[in-house]
Design a protein around this motif. Structure first.
Motif, PDB file in Angstrom:
ATOM      1  N   GLU A 132      -1.941  10.563   2.508  1.00  0.00           N
ATOM      2  CA  GLU A 132      -2.413  11.417   1.414  1.00  0.00           C
ATOM      3  C   GLU A 132      -3.294  10.630   0.444  1.00  0.00           C
ATOM      4  OE1 GLU A 132       0.133  14.172  -1.198  1.00  0.00           O
ATOM      5  OE2 GLU A 132       0.896  14.294   0.856  1.00  0.00           O
ATOM      6  N   CYS A 133      -2.825   9.447   0.095  1.00  0.00           N
ATOM      7  CA  CYS A 133      -3.600   8.602  -0.807  1.00  0.00           C
ATOM      8  C   CYS A 133      -4.852   8.086  -0.113  1.00  0.00           C
ATOM      9  CB  CYS A 133      -2.754   7.433  -1.305  1.00  0.00           C
ATOM     10  SG  CYS A 133      -1.455   7.952  -2.427  1.00  0.00           S
ATOM     11  N   ALA A 134      -4.769   7.876   1.173  1.00  0.00           N
ATOM     12  CA  ALA A 134      -5.936   7.429   1.920  1.00  0.00           C
ATOM     13  C   ALA A 134      -7.030   8.483   1.824  1.00  0.00           C
ATOM     14  CB  ALA A 134      -5.566   7.171   3.377  1.00  0.00           C
ATOM     15  N   LYS A 170       5.754   1.001   2.102  1.00  0.00           N
ATOM     16  CA  LYS A 170       5.710   1.663   0.807  1.00  0.00           C
ATOM     17  C   LYS A 170       4.252   1.769   0.372  1.00  0.00           C
ATOM     18  CE  LYS A 170       8.256   1.556  -3.495  1.00  0.00           C
ATOM     19  NZ  LYS A 170       9.009   0.711  -4.410  1.00  0.00           N
ATOM     20  N   CYS A 171       3.856   2.974   0.002  1.00  0.00           N
ATOM     21  CA  CYS A 171       2.462   3.206  -0.395  1.00  0.00           C
ATOM     22  C   CYS A 171       2.128   2.419  -1.661  1.00  0.00           C
ATOM     23  CB  CYS A 171       2.223   4.691  -0.622  1.00  0.00           C
ATOM     24  SG  CYS A 171       0.590   5.047  -1.259  1.00  0.00           S
ATOM     25  N   LYS A 172       0.993   1.754  -1.643  1.00  0.00           N
ATOM     26  CA  LYS A 172       0.586   0.939  -2.782  1.00  0.00           C
ATOM     27  C   LYS A 172       0.169   1.786  -3.973  1.00  0.00           C
ATOM     28  CE  LYS A 172      -1.966  -2.980  -2.846  1.00  0.00           C
ATOM     29  NZ  LYS A 172      -3.127  -3.795  -2.430  1.00  0.00           N
ATOM     30  N   ARG A 173      -0.150   3.034  -3.720  1.00  0.00           N
ATOM     31  CA  ARG A 173      -0.642   3.906  -4.797  1.00  0.00           C
ATOM     32  C   ARG A 173       0.452   4.755  -5.414  1.00  0.00           C
ATOM     33  NH1 ARG A 173      -6.559   5.945  -5.030  1.00  0.00           N
ATOM     34  NH2 ARG A 173      -5.689   7.700  -6.105  1.00  0.00           N
ATOM     35  N   CYS A 174       1.199   5.479  -4.571  1.00  0.00           N
ATOM     36  CA  CYS A 174       2.182   6.419  -5.114  1.00  0.00           C
ATOM     37  C   CYS A 174       3.607   5.926  -4.919  1.00  0.00           C
ATOM     38  CB  CYS A 174       1.986   7.796  -4.489  1.00  0.00           C
ATOM     39  SG  CYS A 174       2.334   7.852  -2.731  1.00  0.00           S
ATOM     40  N   GLY A 175       3.787   4.842  -4.171  1.00  0.00           N
ATOM     41  CA  GLY A 175       5.111   4.266  -4.014  1.00  0.00           C
ATOM     42  C   GLY A 175       5.986   4.990  -3.011  1.00  0.00           C
TER      43      GLY A 175
HETATM   44 ZN   LIG Z   1       0.507   7.359  -1.422  1.00  0.00          ZN
END
Ligand SMILES: [Zn+2]
Length: 66
Positions: A24-26, A5-10
């Protein structure tokens, strides 16, 4: 398949490395990192608080970049 699970967008994403965010967040973090780097180059005396205000990047991220 290793899903995390992405730490930024979940969002769930396929995990390739120990990176805690989705690709994407990276990419976004990469851009923010360059922004912070450029800001520090211009304002070497500033602290995390002012860097955050100057770049719009969250403080905990700046601390991680450092
Ligand atoms: Zn993300």
């Amino acid at each position: 398949m290793n899903v995390a699970k992405c730490k930024r967008c979940g969002r769930l994403f396929q995990k390739y490395s120990s990176h805690p965010v989705c690709p994407e967040c990276a990419k976004k973090e990469e851009e923010e990192f360059l922004q912070v780097k450029a800001f520090i180059a211009e304002h070497p005396e500033e602290n995390v608080e002012s860097i955050s205000r100057g770049t719009g990047v969250e403080r905990h991220l700046i601390v991680r970049f450092m």
